[in-house]
Scaffold this active site. Sequence first.
Site, short mmCIF file in Angstrom:
data_model
loop_
_atom_site.label_atom_id
_atom_site.label_comp_id
_atom_site.label_asym_id
_atom_site.label_seq_id
_atom_site.Cartn_x
_atom_site.Cartn_y
_atom_site.Cartn_z
N LYS A 1 47.09 -19.82 -27.92
CA LYS A 1 46.81 -18.39 -27.75
C LYS A 1 45.49 -18.22 -27.00
O LYS A 1 44.58 -19.03 -27.14
CB LYS A 1 46.77 -17.66 -29.09
CG LYS A 1 45.66 -18.08 -30.03
CD LYS A 1 45.71 -17.29 -31.33
CE LYS A 1 44.52 -17.60 -32.24
NZ LYS A 1 43.21 -17.24 -31.66
N LYS B 1 41.61 -18.58 -36.27
CA LYS B 1 40.92 -19.14 -35.12
C LYS B 1 40.25 -18.01 -34.34
O LYS B 1 40.69 -16.86 -34.38
CB LYS B 1 41.91 -19.88 -34.21
CG LYS B 1 42.59 -21.06 -34.88
CD LYS B 1 41.61 -22.19 -35.13
CE LYS B 1 42.26 -23.34 -35.89
NZ LYS B 1 42.48 -23.05 -37.30
N ASP B 2 39.20 -18.39 -33.61
CA ASP B 2 38.45 -17.40 -32.85
C ASP B 2 39.35 -16.60 -31.92
O ASP B 2 40.25 -17.14 -31.27
CB ASP B 2 37.37 -18.09 -32.01
CG ASP B 2 36.36 -18.80 -32.87
OD1 ASP B 2 35.25 -18.27 -33.03
OD2 ASP B 2 36.68 -19.88 -33.39
N ARG B 3 39.06 -15.31 -31.84
CA ARG B 3 39.85 -14.44 -30.95
C ARG B 3 39.47 -14.68 -29.49
O ARG B 3 40.35 -14.84 -28.64
CB ARG B 3 39.61 -12.97 -31.32
CG ARG B 3 40.28 -12.01 -30.35
CD ARG B 3 40.05 -10.58 -30.74
NE ARG B 3 40.67 -9.68 -29.76
CZ ARG B 3 40.65 -8.36 -29.85
NH1 ARG B 3 40.06 -7.78 -30.86
NH2 ARG B 3 41.22 -7.64 -28.92
N SER C 1 36.36 -19.96 -37.28
CA SER C 1 37.26 -21.09 -37.10
C SER C 1 37.31 -21.85 -38.40
O SER C 1 36.36 -22.50 -38.79
CB SER C 1 36.74 -21.99 -35.97
OG SER C 1 36.87 -21.36 -34.73
#
Length: 355
Positions: free
Chosen positions: A52, A81-83, A354
């Site tokens: 992503k 998880k980090d955007r 994260s």
Amino acid sequence: MSQQPELTLPHAHGGPACRGLIRSCADDFQVEEVAGFEPDGEGEHQLLWVEKRDSNTDWVAGCLARYAGVSRGDVGYAGLKDRHALTRQWFSVHLAGRPEPDWDALEEPGVRVLQKARHARKLRPGALRGNCFRLKVRQLEGDLGRLEGTLRAIAQRGFPNYFGEQRFGERDGNIESARRLFAGELKRVKRRQRGFYLSAARSMLFNRVLAARVEAGNWHRALPGERMMLSGTRSSFLAESVDSELCRRLDEMDIHPSGPLWGRGEPMVGGEVAALEEQVLEPERFWCQGLEKFGLKMERRALRVAAVDLAWRIGEGSLELEFFLPKGCFATALLRECLDYRQPDALDPLRESST
């Protein structure tokens, strides 16, 4: 009252040597999940290895649920998880006799299914070993020689395992919401949101204790009465005294001192450590009692984390980093030790951690 945990946290390695820009594009902040399991190869759950870009984990889970025609609760993942990043992680989709969708035909911007496998169980939070990071810092300026020295020190001795600013929300909004929750001002909070608020309060108290240990210079050393954590696990043992064998294991990064994730129950430490933590947290009784009231149980978290296989390359105006961190640890906690970093103004400050 709103707290600002990140702004007052002392550094362990002399403070930032340089400044630079992170997340100038998604590819500059890459995260790849390292699973804590092997796919079963059969079962009612479809495992999907998903890439992503500039998307948050929960949004992707919703997209997968809609595409498969299942409820959102039928989709699981091991960690957020980090955007604002390029990330790869596992999702599970409970099909329960439904026909399997054509995942290759999924059309969502920034989302690709790279691999799939069958599994017997839904993925639950925490079902991972950790994450591999590949980061690029641009517009690098400062003392490059000292930066190199700081990175060598981190590779040898680790860095303080602070919770990152992501945990506390924009302008510490999660802390303010936790205060209102504990004061009885906030009613009818959804379970997921309440979890964010409780986690932020707990993380703030941990950071307070860790900051005191960093300030005293003993964040990476054992004190009498220490609860030692085995590296990369939740296993721990009480060290009532400090001997040469304990020091050897500390030097080899096999074990780490720990701090409290506050909740009900005994503090799990003794001696000098118990006295230190009592002194630091005595002014924070409001927060401790609030966490106890909501039923959280006392746990421990390592004060120090090793950046496994840390490698770096300093180029013309840039820094590239690669390393592995155990689950629950923040890449930004490593970055802040060597860099005064900033992000593009357009980025949403409510990034995911994260984990």
